[in-house]
Design a protein around this motif. Structure first.
Motif, PDB file in Angstrom:
ATOM      1  N   LEU A  92      16.825  -5.552  10.893  1.00  0.00           N
ATOM      2  CA  LEU A  92      17.837  -6.446  10.334  1.00  0.00           C
ATOM      3  C   LEU A  92      18.993  -6.632  11.295  1.00  0.00           C
ATOM      4  CD1 LEU A  92      18.296  -5.542   6.575  1.00  0.00           C
ATOM      5  CD2 LEU A  92      17.826  -7.788   7.552  1.00  0.00           C
ATOM      6  N   MET A 113      21.403  -4.473   2.523  1.00  0.00           N
ATOM      7  CA  MET A 113      20.053  -5.020   2.367  1.00  0.00           C
ATOM      8  C   MET A 113      18.941  -4.030   2.689  1.00  0.00           C
ATOM      9  SD  MET A 113      20.755  -8.685   4.293  1.00  0.00           S
ATOM     10  CE  MET A 113      19.122  -9.394   4.018  1.00  0.00           C
ATOM     11  N   HIS A 116      16.154  -2.358   0.410  1.00  0.00           N
ATOM     12  CA  HIS A 116      15.360  -3.132  -0.530  1.00  0.00           C
ATOM     13  C   HIS A 116      14.198  -3.856   0.135  1.00  0.00           C
ATOM     14  CE1 HIS A 116      18.515  -2.319  -3.428  1.00  0.00           C
ATOM     15  NE2 HIS A 116      19.377  -2.631  -2.474  1.00  0.00           N
ATOM     16  N   ILE A 117      13.932  -3.489   1.388  1.00  0.00           N
ATOM     17  CA  ILE A 117      12.930  -4.204   2.162  1.00  0.00           C
ATOM     18  C   ILE A 117      11.596  -3.479   2.105  1.00  0.00           C
ATOM     19  CG2 ILE A 117      12.316  -4.920   4.486  1.00  0.00           C
ATOM     20  CD1 ILE A 117      15.259  -5.284   5.041  1.00  0.00           C
ATOM     21  N   SER A 118      10.609  -4.164   1.601  1.00  0.00           N
ATOM     22  CA  SER A 118       9.266  -3.585   1.519  1.00  0.00           C
ATOM     23  C   SER A 118       8.589  -3.646   2.879  1.00  0.00           C
ATOM     24  CB  SER A 118       8.440  -4.366   0.512  1.00  0.00           C
ATOM     25  OG  SER A 118       8.272  -5.686   1.006  1.00  0.00           O
ATOM     26  N   ALA A 120       5.964  -5.227   3.597  1.00  0.00           N
ATOM     27  CA  ALA A 120       5.545  -6.605   3.862  1.00  0.00           C
ATOM     28  C   ALA A 120       6.704  -7.432   4.422  1.00  0.00           C
ATOM     29  CB  ALA A 120       5.002  -7.245   2.586  1.00  0.00           C
ATOM     30  N   THR A 121       7.852  -7.306   3.801  1.00  0.00           N
ATOM     31  CA  THR A 121       9.015  -8.057   4.271  1.00  0.00           C
ATOM     32  C   THR A 121       9.443  -7.565   5.648  1.00  0.00           C
ATOM     33  OG1 THR A 121       9.776  -8.614   2.059  1.00  0.00           O
ATOM     34  CG2 THR A 121      11.445  -8.558   3.795  1.00  0.00           C
ATOM     35  N   ARG A 123       7.552  -6.540   7.938  1.00  0.00           N
ATOM     36  CA  ARG A 123       6.667  -7.156   8.929  1.00  0.00           C
ATOM     37  C   ARG A 123       7.101  -8.587   9.229  1.00  0.00           C
ATOM     38  NH1 ARG A 123       1.554  -7.622   6.800  1.00  0.00           N
ATOM     39  NH2 ARG A 123       1.932  -5.997   5.231  1.00  0.00           N
ATOM     40  N   VAL A 124       7.460  -9.312   8.210  1.00  0.00           N
ATOM     41  CA  VAL A 124       7.927 -10.688   8.408  1.00  0.00           C
ATOM     42  C   VAL A 124       9.142 -10.701   9.326  1.00  0.00           C
ATOM     43  CG1 VAL A 124       9.052 -12.643   7.283  1.00  0.00           C
ATOM     44  CG2 VAL A 124       7.018 -11.601   6.242  1.00  0.00           C
ATOM     45  N   LEU A 125      10.108  -9.870   9.019  1.00  0.00           N
ATOM     46  CA  LEU A 125      11.341  -9.872   9.808  1.00  0.00           C
ATOM     47  C   LEU A 125      11.072  -9.412  11.232  1.00  0.00           C
ATOM     48  CD1 LEU A 125      13.821  -8.474   7.131  1.00  0.00           C
ATOM     49  CD2 LEU A 125      13.490 -10.850   7.840  1.00  0.00           C
TER      50      LEU A 125
END
Lengths: 146, 146
Positions: A92, A113, A116-118, A120-121, A123-125
């Motif tokens: 982040l 933030m 709260h990041i899984s 999957a998220t 990996r996206v970021l």
DNA sequence: TGTCATGTTTAGATGCAACTAACTTTTTCG
DNA sequence: CGAAAAAGTTAGTTGCATCTAAACATGACA
């Protein structure tokens, strides 16, 4: 025969406060080799008494080893959680930093933030950050638009 | 002469819980035209009594108008906050959705992250979403890498 | 129109994570 | 070595956001 179950970490400690403690303990051990109550308290800007209370809870949950008056050490489980939190934090922060946000904003938003990041998220970021690093033209173009 | 001050919203209500209520009240009013205690409770998966307690607090802070047994309506201040939360929610959700994450993960992560996004970070995320929408090749390439 | 189901509110309790004040242990240094 | 300073702990309190149980209001309809 009685089946025994492996002691799954009892995720009571998905509390964001607990994660903040683990993260800071990890950072302190990384940078100074040890984590004292006073340093944890300073890093999190809370009272030392609050730190004592929390590390006792973390000890009870098997995430740190705590010896009265002696300081605190991460267990394997604790370290795993801490490392995940740090990873999310880093991704982040580097995303926001690449867009030139000021450090104060980065600190605040990331702190809020990151818990709260899984997977999957994350990996996206991570993918986005990697692309922006590999593709400075793209980054420059996007920064224009801010 | 006594100076009077314009009633700056008293941001006690930056609590993420309060924001969740405002967001849901806004959504309910948007979709059904009104927001009843029972619907808010169902949407947030909490007990009706807890909703009563919170809307009383929000009323005291001037973010909703609450009439006992009658339901609740957003004030201008309340609506502004609700709309900001919704905006952050939408941007995050569409980012994750564009990468094909399942709705359950999207819901969970967004619910957690949305309260902590500053104006500056919102602009960054919005820009990324816009670029991915305008540039499907890029999106496809990134999705490959997941 | 009175009764009852549904919806809402009040009262009181709980858990978490913080606090302050007072006490205890450890460390430092004259 | 021992006294004072620093660090850490305990005990008790607070505020928030939730809960349950019980009381209360509203509206539908028999």
């Amino acid at each position: 025969m009685q089946l025994t179950f492996s002691p799954v970490p009892k995720l009571t400690t998905s509390s964001t406060a607990a994660q903040d403690y683990l993260e800071q303990i990890h950072r302190l051990i990384g940078s100074k080799g040890y984590a004292r109550v006073a340093d944890i308290a300073a890093a999190l800007e809370i009272a030392p008494a609050s730190v004592t209370a929390m590390i006792q809870r973390l000890d009870a949950e098997g995430l740190v080893v705590y010896e009265k008056y002696r300081g605190v050490v991460l267990t394997k489980d604790g370290r795993e959680i801490a490392e995940e939190v740090v990873k999310r934090h880093e991704v982040l922060a580097s995303l926001l930093r690449s867009f030139g946000l000021d450090e104060a904003t980065i600190y605040q938003d990331v702190e809020g933030m990151e818990h709260h990041i899984s997977k999957a998220t994350l990996r996206v970021l991570t993918t986005i950050v990697e692309e922006l690093e590999a593709n400075p033209k793209l980054l420059a173009r996007l920064r224009e638009r801010l």
